[in-house]
Design a protein around this motif. Structure first.
Motif: not given
Lengths: 284, 284
Positions: B1-5, B247-252, B256-259, B278-284
């Protein structure tokens, strides 16, 4: 007043608000915040005055965003609100109450994050309380003997409470020549000379410009005409934090600062609890 | 993820917290914030990853302040609190509840301004609700067939909830080899390998270091040993915002991101309301 440590983050947070007020486009907002990140170090040093150097940074950001008045709509709303509140209040007979309402009116100050809809309720409550530092008797006693008063306004909206206070002072001290000064052009939600004219100040005083758009009254950026006036008046009433920041180091006993200490640096500088209302003489 | 404003002002606000945690002396704090003002532009550009470049800035600030762990006392308090809460809870039988508690444990996160005393109450409430994005069935199904799991922890305190979740997973998936990774050394309130060992992770998993102090898991700063492990494991569980950012930009799809989406940029990036779990899988 020189910057305190909290002033850096506050300036960046205000810059973010300016970006948000200027555009809905998050890509543009990101460019604006990266511009701020690059520029920040150029504007602040140990001896910076927060209102002055923060204001200089904000004006560069206005230019970057190609927007010379991001707070235009907000100022219109706060003006409408203040006009309604003052009109509902009717005539205020007591001079001290009018002074306290003028200070309380300072909370219509979007730049440090206040919700204007709570304003009416809060202002009446604030004006019913005591000032934490109260040199108003000295102010009124000086005005008894003064020929001239320079009144430095702060924000839009708030100026309607200033007008009420000035009208009461003119009745109390009929010989007094009153000058009211505002900014040359728009900066955050500060009142401009144009705002004063729209609020009818021409009818009760002589409207003058500080000669600068910068918040407060940084004399190093003021016009020669304003400086001559500033030097010769008998009493100065300086409203709000930015006027305190830019004029407190003069230790000038002609100046009375009327403000609500909305942030930690100002309350630390004055030695008062955050949120206090004060009328404090310049020599202190 | 790139910075947001919003990430620029957030980094400056966090820097101010670091200065406040490091010293009571307002003169030193002011020097630190002026240092940040000078440095800020060097650390952020369009492609910055907030956790990585913010973290690099914070480590420079640590050096400037000559303090290699300003959050030491805070981390001690949040560790004690988390240990008490987990101990009070006793055994959690349900795997999904243990997963949700591990996410909710993420709110012991002082770096974004949370009060630890509200933690127990809020965590139990949060874990009783639904996940806004819930790929936990996919996670558990992957774990059925997996030989290895790499679990990337986030903050101190929170790791006691992670341990509870890992213990439940080990019972559920007994063939699973579990690696738990933390930072090489202190940064804000992130857990270090030392914190993991103190919390007894050696007894339930293999404790590894990312090879870096930086928040999250920025692979460009990881050790070769960690990279080899990262590449060969079957499933990765990545806790908290910083692990998502890095790690989100890997789309791996192994990740699984838990946050808990605690800030606007993360919730905008995920397309979920702020505050969502959320529990979100990397490819999403």
């Amino acid at each position: 007043m020189k910057i305190h440590y909290e002033c850096i983050a506050c300036a960046v947070n205000q810059a973010q608000k300016i970006a948000e007020m200027s555009t809905e486009d998050v890509v543009q907002r990101k460019k604006a915040m990266l511009f701020i990140a690059k520029k920040l170090g150029e504007f602040f040093n140990e001896d910076s005055v927060p209102a002055t150097d923060g204001g200089r940074l904000f004006l560069e950001l206005y230019e970057f965003l190609r927007n010379d008045d991001p707070f235009e709509e907000y100022k219109r709303l706060s003006t409408e609100l203040a006009r309604d509140v003052v009109s509902d209040m009717g005539r205020v007979n007591d001079l001290k109450t009018a002074l306290k309402l003028a200070i309380a009116g300072n909370l219509i100050d979007f730049a440090v994050g206040y919700d204007p809809r709570k304003a009416e309720e809060d202002m009446l409550r604030l004006a019913s309380g005591e000032l934490y530092i109260d040199h108003s008797n000295e102010l009124f006693s000086e005005l008894e003997n003064a020929r001239s008063l320079l009144y430095l306004v702060d924000n839009c909206g708030e100026i309607y409470f200033d007008r009420m206070f000035i009208e009461r002072m003119r009745e109390e001290f009929p010989g007094l020549k009153v000058y009211v000064a505002a900014k040359e052009g728009p900066i955050i939600n500060d009142a401009t000379v144009e705002d004063l004219r729209e609020a009818g100040f021409d009818e009760i005083a002589e409207v003058v410009s500080t000669g600068s758009k910068l918040p407060g009254t940084p004399l190093e950026y003021a016009s020669p005409g304003f400086l001559r006036l500033f030097e010769r008046v008998d009493v100065v009433i300086a409203k709000g934090q930015a006027n305190f920041e830019t004029l407190s180091d003069l230790k000038d006993p002609r100046i009375f600062f009327l403000l609500k200490a909305k942030c930690t640096p100002i309350s630390r500088e004055l030695g008062v609890p955050k949120g206090s209302l004060v009328c404090v003489r310049g020599r202190y």
